[in-house]
Scaffold this active site. Structure first.
Site, PDB file in Angstrom:
ATOM      1  N   SER A   1     -35.368 -14.481 -12.290  1.00 28.51           N
ATOM      2  CA  SER A   1     -33.953 -14.202 -12.100  1.00 28.51           C
ATOM      3  C   SER A   1     -33.708 -13.191 -10.970  1.00 28.51           C
ATOM      4  CB  SER A   1     -33.355 -13.733 -13.428  1.00 28.51           C
ATOM      5  OG  SER A   1     -31.960 -13.640 -13.366  1.00 28.51           O
TER       6      SER A   1
ATOM      7  N   ASP B   1     -37.274 -14.656   2.782  1.00 33.76           N
ATOM      8  CA  ASP B   1     -36.457 -15.428   3.726  1.00 33.76           C
ATOM      9  C   ASP B   1     -36.061 -14.614   4.943  1.00 33.76           C
ATOM     10  OD1 ASP B   1     -36.659 -17.509   1.993  1.00 33.76           O
ATOM     11  OD2 ASP B   1     -34.525 -17.602   1.458  1.00 33.76           O
TER      12      ASP B   1
ATOM     13  N   LYS C   1     -36.360 -19.195 -12.289  1.00 31.96           N
ATOM     14  CA  LYS C   1     -35.025 -19.209 -12.904  1.00 31.96           C
ATOM     15  C   LYS C   1     -33.993 -18.989 -11.813  1.00 31.96           C
ATOM     16  CE  LYS C   1     -32.065 -17.050 -16.395  1.00 31.96           C
ATOM     17  NZ  LYS C   1     -30.983 -16.568 -15.524  1.00 31.96           N
TER      18      LYS C   1
END
Length: 562
Positions: A305, A316, A330
């Site tokens: 999460s 990224d 998740k």
């Protein structure tokens, strides 16, 4: 109670079968086009009719509120494991999990095989520890109520109470001839999400973040700022292993410390069928205080999460090297909605996407198989996305580390020892009687002390049953049922003899791992969790690898380059 449970199981099935049949009819004929409002009214009418008939005609008197709560959660669990209906009491527990605050004494308690409950770990600086309660103290009574033989939920409820209220706890401590009474005041207990903050070798700092509760971002900022001002670290490790997530905004707050203000941290997208939109973007809202520090983020299968939001953004944005095991996967967002009678609905409302646009959700709950089984994303590379520098990353049901490195696994025999009360009692006795210093950076058991531990196990008649022996016995039962045991009995007996535990051999074979476990537990009992992590983390395989990575700038640069 069994009758209630049978009814509860039936109710969600009635609702689900009605909805499924309707969907199939629409798909086949494309003639039935009910508005969402009409579907809602029909569902409520059907549910109300069922409850009305239950209340009027069911053979026994039932508690409809209890039936309704159980029925709702049985139904909601078929949607996904995160959507649930919370009663008033459960709302209070949920609030504690998101804020880290509750009124009580500040200690972990645990159940013993003899049905007694003990203080397992008083927390540093909290009322129980300040009053003098120690690990291993057996709880006899709380505020005059007998808990000599009890269950942990009942004792936990008795220990909690309003801040400032007086509590009287009576315990029995080994070595003390009489019970001990402790009278002190409860207070609002706060468990910081920052489990550890400290320095490793060569100017490398490390913070272990245990959760993303409501104020985790502020707590992390405070700890990180203090580290920067006092030690001026050259590089940094963010340890998110075992961090199951929490509040999304807290994840954004952590990301904000390391990337430019206004950077996209995560985007959230809800339903696409014309219902109420839940799309939004979360960008960093403050200037970074460590925009250039070299970083490694540690993750594992327990990182989920909000932890994956942080790890995914740092990957990224090419801001840190991600190391460890693949994360949980998740990629869903829950929202809370107030319900009547102070209840709450925790509802999955959206998917989140990392800055490159990937979803890391592992399980497709909206694609349940005919049997009700869940569908997992393929454990392959998945769809390719591009980081800020042009590296390829993938939506593969979790965050795949830039450097995959499995953690040190707890040896099976050490795990058996760790679960045994004999070992806990030895640790508590050692800590309480130790005259020499127990320091995180230097404490080590001597060979003589380890031999004393081994002798204690022998004297107490320590035994354990390895799982391999359970498997052999299970196979023996299956073959007996099938009537073929006579053909295999000789081989089975030989194998059972081979897997019988040899405790003396295991204690010698696993000596280093057992000593490290015992040392960590002794430090935990003497100097609390911060010292425990200060002792264990520098010896951790993945932490060592992260340190080596940060000491190799060329390798760091190559991993983060296109």
């Amino acid at each position: 109670m069994m009758q209630i449970l049978k009814i509860v199981r039936m109710l969600p099935l009635v609702l689900l079968f009605w909805g499924t049949a309707e969907a199939q009819t629409e798909a086949e004929s494309n003639k039935l086009q009910r508005a969402p409002e009409e579907q809602f009214v029909r569902a409520i009418r059907a549910t109300g009719a069922v409850y009305s008939n239950l209340q009027r005609y069911f053979v026994d008197t039932i508690n409809l509120e209890q039936v309704n709560a159980l029925a709702l959660n049985n139904t909601l669990q078929l949607l996904d494991p995160y959507t649930e209906y919370l009663s008033k009491e459960e709302v209070e527990s949920f609030a504690e999990s998101t804020t880290g605050n509750y009124g009580g004494v500040g200690a972990l308690i645990s159940q013993r095989p003899d049905s007694t409950v003990i203080f397992n770990e008083p927390f540093e600086g909290q009322p129980a520890a300040l009053a003098g309660i120690k690990a291993g103290d057996r709880i006899l009574s709380v505020d005059g109520k007998d808990f000599t033989h009890a269950f942990t939920p009942d004792v936990s409820k008795a220990l909690r109470g309003p801040e400032g209220s007086t509590i009287r706890v009576t315990v029995r401590r080994k070595g003390q001839p009489k019970p001990l009474d402790f009278v002190f005041k409860r207070k609002e207990v706060y468990i910081s999400p920052v489990a550890y903050c400290g320095m490793l070798e060569d100017g490398i700092g490390l913070i272990r973040l245990a959760s993303f509760m409501q104020d985790a971002g502020a707590e992390f900022r405070k700890s990180f700022t203090a580290m920067m001002e006092e030690y001026h670290p050259k590089a940094f490790i963010l340890d998110l292993r075992g961090n199951g997530g929490g509040v999304l905004q807290s994840a954004v707050d952590v990301i904000s410390l390391f990337v430019p203000k206004g950077t996209l941290a995560v985007s959230v997208k809800g339903r696409r069928d014309g219902m109420e939109a839940t799309d939004s973007e979360y960008r960093t809202t403050s200037d970074p205080i460590a925009g250039n520090i070299s970083m490694v983020v540690l993750i594992d299968n327990g990182s989920a999460s909000a932890s994956e939001i942080v790890a995914g953004a740092m990957q990224d944005l090419d801001r840190a090297v991600i190391m460890g095991d693949k994360s949980y996967g998740k990629g869903l967002v829950q929202s809370t909605i107030r319900m009547p009678d102070e209840a709450m609905l925790k509802l999955t409302t959206a998917h989140y996407y990392t800055p490159s646009g990937r979803s890391i959700q592992k399980i497709s709950y909206n694609h349940l198989g005919q049997s009700g089984s869940i569908v997992k994303a393929a454990d392959s590379l998945g769809t390719a996305y591009t980081t800020a520098s042009g590296r390829k990353v993938y939506s593969s049901g979790g965050i795949t580390p830039d450097v995959s490195l499995a953690a040190d696994s707890l040896k099976a025999f050490v795990g058996y020892l760790a679960a045994d009360t004999l070992v806990f009692d030895w640790v508590v006795a050692y800590e309480s009687s130790a005259s020499r210093p127990i320091k995180a950076d230097s404490f080590a058991l001597t060979d003589e002390e380890y031999n004393n531990f081994c002798q204690m196990l022998k004297d107490k008649g320590y035994v354990y049953k390895p799982y391999s022996l359970y498997v052999v016995e299970m196979l023996e039962k299956v073959l007996t049922t099938e009537g073929t045991i006579a053909y295999y009995q000789k081989d089975l007996d030989a194998f059972k003899k081979q897997v019988q535990p040899n405790i003396a051999a295991e204690l010698e074979r696993n000596k280093a791992d057992i000593k490290q476990y015992l040392e960590g537990q002794i430090i935990l009992r003497r100097n609390y969790r911060r010292s425990y992590f200060a002792h264990m983390l520098p010896r951790d395989k993945q932490v060592k690898a992260a340190v080596a990575m940060l000491k190799d700038p060329a390798r760091m640069a190559s991993l983060l380059a296109k």
